[in-house]
Design a protein around this motif. Sequence first.
Motif, mmCIF file in Angstrom:
data_model
loop_
_atom_site.group_PDB
_atom_site.id
_atom_site.type_symbol
_atom_site.label_atom_id
_atom_site.label_comp_id
_atom_site.label_asym_id
_atom_site.label_seq_id
_atom_site.Cartn_x
_atom_site.Cartn_y
_atom_site.Cartn_z
ATOM 1 N N VAL A 16 3.554 1.373 -2.165
ATOM 2 C CA VAL A 16 2.969 2.853 -2.192
ATOM 3 C C VAL A 16 3.972 3.823 -2.107
ATOM 4 C CG1 VAL A 16 1.431 4.250 -1.271
ATOM 5 C CG2 VAL A 16 0.644 1.767 -1.627
ATOM 6 N N LEU A 17 4.931 3.733 -1.033
ATOM 7 C CA LEU A 17 5.830 4.601 -0.905
ATOM 8 C C LEU A 17 6.942 4.772 -1.830
ATOM 9 C CD1 LEU A 17 6.679 6.145 1.439
ATOM 10 C CD2 LEU A 17 8.282 4.779 2.465
ATOM 11 N N HIS A 19 6.124 4.389 -5.020
ATOM 12 C CA HIS A 19 5.587 4.980 -6.222
ATOM 13 C C HIS A 19 5.544 6.528 -5.934
ATOM 14 C CE1 HIS A 19 4.815 1.794 -9.034
ATOM 15 N NE2 HIS A 19 4.240 0.932 -7.957
ATOM 16 N N ILE A 20 5.140 6.935 -4.687
ATOM 17 C CA ILE A 20 5.247 8.245 -4.296
ATOM 18 C C ILE A 20 6.575 8.719 -4.504
ATOM 19 C CG2 ILE A 20 4.669 9.889 -2.223
ATOM 20 C CD1 ILE A 20 2.288 7.960 -1.499
ATOM 21 N N PHE A 21 7.494 8.089 -3.911
ATOM 22 C CA PHE A 21 9.056 8.807 -4.174
ATOM 23 C C PHE A 21 9.066 8.943 -5.668
ATOM 24 C CE2 PHE A 21 13.452 7.782 -4.998
ATOM 25 C CZ PHE A 21 13.961 8.990 -4.247
ATOM 26 N N ILE A 23 7.271 9.428 -8.094
ATOM 27 C CA ILE A 23 6.352 10.772 -8.407
ATOM 28 C C ILE A 23 7.165 12.164 -7.935
ATOM 29 C CG2 ILE A 23 4.274 12.073 -8.274
ATOM 30 C CD1 ILE A 23 2.729 9.150 -8.291
ATOM 31 N N LEU A 24 7.614 12.169 -6.867
ATOM 32 C CA LEU A 24 8.099 13.390 -6.203
ATOM 33 C C LEU A 24 9.607 13.513 -6.793
ATOM 34 C CD1 LEU A 24 7.278 12.933 -2.204
ATOM 35 C CD2 LEU A 24 6.209 14.548 -4.197
ATOM 36 N N SER A 63 2.929 5.824 -12.617
ATOM 37 C CA SER A 63 3.119 5.482 -11.165
ATOM 38 C C SER A 63 1.875 5.807 -10.305
ATOM 39 C CB SER A 63 4.276 6.583 -10.546
ATOM 40 O OG SER A 63 5.526 5.836 -10.563
ATOM 41 N N GLY A 64 1.283 7.065 -11.054
ATOM 42 C CA GLY A 64 -0.041 7.598 -10.539
ATOM 43 C C GLY A 64 -1.067 6.627 -10.816
ATOM 44 N N ILE A 67 -0.635 3.367 -8.664
ATOM 45 C CA ILE A 67 -1.136 3.759 -7.189
ATOM 46 C C ILE A 67 -2.731 3.787 -6.948
ATOM 47 C CG2 ILE A 67 -1.388 5.544 -5.545
ATOM 48 C CD1 ILE A 67 1.473 6.271 -6.037
#
Length: 83
Positions: A16-17, A19-21, A23-24, A63-64, A67
């Motif tokens: 999860v981290l 995929h968040i990375f 996206i950011l 990625s969204g 997630i």
Amino acid sequence: DTCYMQYKDCPPFWIVLAHIFAILFSIGMIWDILLTLSQRSLSSVSPMTYFFFLAFVAVIILSGFVIIEMLFPKQCLLPPPNL
């Protein structure tokens, strides 16, 4: 009967981290591309700039979806079939 995710069903935190990375990072790169495009004329911009812009948008979308799929499995989002 509502569907609740059990603790053991949670996706691994590092996935999860990651995929968040992604996206950011993609948002940051899109911001940089937009700043570059705003400072130059459109005729002097390389076609690869537009390709990378679309690639980073695709990373955000994919990625969204991953997630959302990991955190909310389909059996929790879809209603149970009527038998």
